[in-house]
Design a protein around this motif. Sequence first.
Motif, mmCIF file in Angstrom:
data_model
loop_
_atom_site.group_PDB
_atom_site.id
_atom_site.type_symbol
_atom_site.label_atom_id
_atom_site.label_comp_id
_atom_site.label_asym_id
_atom_site.label_seq_id
_atom_site.Cartn_x
_atom_site.Cartn_y
_atom_site.Cartn_z
ATOM 1 N N SER A 125 -10.736 -2.441 30.931
ATOM 2 C CA SER A 125 -12.014 -2.967 30.162
ATOM 3 C C SER A 125 -12.911 -3.783 31.593
ATOM 4 O O SER A 125 -12.939 -3.874 33.053
ATOM 5 C CB SER A 125 -12.444 -4.505 29.258
ATOM 6 O OG SER A 125 -11.240 -5.503 30.074
ATOM 7 N N PRO A 126 -13.510 -3.295 30.898
ATOM 8 C CA PRO A 126 -15.627 -4.261 32.186
ATOM 9 C C PRO A 126 -14.830 -5.234 32.665
ATOM 10 O O PRO A 126 -15.313 -6.379 33.714
ATOM 11 C CB PRO A 126 -16.737 -3.778 30.910
ATOM 12 C CG PRO A 126 -16.290 -3.361 30.175
ATOM 13 C CD PRO A 126 -14.998 -2.633 29.373
ATOM 14 N N SER A 127 -14.997 -6.302 31.414
ATOM 15 C CA SER A 127 -14.312 -7.914 31.785
ATOM 16 C C SER A 127 -13.289 -7.931 33.320
ATOM 17 O O SER A 127 -13.418 -8.186 33.792
ATOM 18 C CB SER A 127 -13.799 -8.696 30.519
ATOM 19 O OG SER A 127 -13.395 -10.070 31.334
ATOM 20 N N ARG A 130 -14.424 -6.246 36.078
ATOM 21 C CA ARG A 130 -16.103 -7.353 36.851
ATOM 22 C C ARG A 130 -14.890 -7.969 37.383
ATOM 23 O O ARG A 130 -15.294 -8.921 39.062
ATOM 24 C CB ARG A 130 -16.305 -7.773 36.168
ATOM 25 C CG ARG A 130 -18.140 -7.545 35.037
ATOM 26 C CD ARG A 130 -19.147 -7.623 35.049
ATOM 27 N NE ARG A 130 -18.669 -8.647 33.588
ATOM 28 C CZ ARG A 130 -18.341 -7.740 32.115
ATOM 29 N NH1 ARG A 130 -19.041 -6.897 32.250
ATOM 30 N NH2 ARG A 130 -18.122 -8.281 31.217
ATOM 31 N N ASP A 357 -14.138 5.425 27.060
ATOM 32 C CA ASP A 357 -14.525 3.920 27.831
ATOM 33 C C ASP A 357 -15.391 3.716 27.054
ATOM 34 O O ASP A 357 -15.990 2.784 27.510
ATOM 35 C CB ASP A 357 -15.005 4.489 29.288
ATOM 36 C CG ASP A 357 -13.810 4.861 30.129
ATOM 37 O OD1 ASP A 357 -12.924 4.609 29.658
ATOM 38 O OD2 ASP A 357 -14.418 6.167 31.018
ATOM 39 N N GLU A 358 -16.660 4.841 26.304
ATOM 40 C CA GLU A 358 -17.627 3.857 25.600
ATOM 41 C C GLU A 358 -17.022 2.916 24.107
ATOM 42 O O GLU A 358 -17.252 2.156 23.705
ATOM 43 C CB GLU A 358 -18.758 4.486 24.998
ATOM 44 C CG GLU A 358 -19.536 5.191 26.024
ATOM 45 C CD GLU A 358 -20.031 6.265 25.112
ATOM 46 O OE1 GLU A 358 -19.713 6.776 24.105
ATOM 47 O OE2 GLU A 358 -20.938 6.663 26.775
ATOM 48 N N PRO A 361 -14.747 -1.146 25.160
ATOM 49 C CA PRO A 361 -15.246 -2.300 25.065
ATOM 50 C C PRO A 361 -15.534 -2.670 23.438
ATOM 51 O O PRO A 361 -15.882 -3.954 23.215
ATOM 52 C CB PRO A 361 -16.623 -3.023 25.977
ATOM 53 C CG PRO A 361 -16.821 -0.974 25.708
ATOM 54 C CD PRO A 361 -15.866 -0.618 25.717
#
Length: 381
Positions: A125-127, A130, A357-358, A361
Amino acid sequence: MTRKIVRDLVAQRVLLVEDGNHGEYRPRPGEFVDVGVPFIRAADMSSGTIDFDGAGKINAIARDRIRKGIGKPGDVILSHKGTVGRVAIAPMDSPDFVCSPQTTFWRSLDPTVLDQRYLRYAMRSPSFMRQLEVLKGQTDMAPYVSLTDQRSIELELPPIVTQQVVAEVLGALDDKIAVNERLCSLADQLCAAQVQKASVMGVRRQLRDVLTLHYGKALPASERTPGDVVVYGSGGITGMHSRPLVNRPGVIVGRKGTVGAIYWASGPHFPIDTTYYVEPREVATDEILYYLLRSAPLAELNSDSAVPGLNRDEAYACQVNLPEKDSLETLSRNLRQRFSWMKLVHEEMKALAVTRDELLPLMMSGNVRVREAEKIVEGVV
């Protein structure tokens, strides 16, 4: 959405996070063998999968001494040193394997709190990414995220039912990608077998008689962009540019670093300065040369300099069996058809990965309902 710190989940025995053995327990150079237990490094992870066949292997002595990082089917593997942030899952039929100190396995110990299949998506996940990005920049040395730092990461944990739904929906996309990968692998093996069969009664020729090796060119990182390069066989990637160096599909040969590695670029491409690109002579096509080069002993021709490299004159002296002229046209046509099919399948895989991937999240945040996500997946699977 509930956020949990990994170290708390570890303390509660919900999650196990462990990397490979360091120091005296680590496998020694003499304990690597051709057939043995896979020793997984970051280089063995790509596209969410683990290359067990291509990974280094350790013998039984090393395996018996190791006490940490012993993987299990279903484990999620994270690369945390050098190449940070690759995430792959060990399939349920995976062999016995061991994580290197470059990698960490993450394993749910309580499926009522944390779904193992969901864990792979939480870690993509993006979170999560990051947080990794911040942590890996805390050292002046090579990018590195220690085990302690990994346990400081926060995971997004929705209710277990939601986790299971996310894993099921996104898993359908990954399953389709995996099927496509197997089909392409089988097609590649079939092509290789056809070339080998046609070469048995062929004419022995030096590489200088069938191709020309051209030097790739330096390409600054600022000018590299994602491109439509599909690579078959031994894997790898070349730099892309808005004005490609080679305006057609073709073969690329590793000149430095991955010496002798053979790549296939499915479209216009920009081979960088650590590679050669191949120009066929009239006696053979790109597709045939791709498989002939894969059987040539180029990887054994490392120079003795501080930076290993493939000398062009030495490469030219290598010999291959060129299929007889009468069979070349039919063989080339068959290979070209299969390569066109493999390119289409790879393009479908890319589209599936983009959809996954879209959705990831959006599903984790609740911005896309389950039924909406299922309809999207049904439309592409």
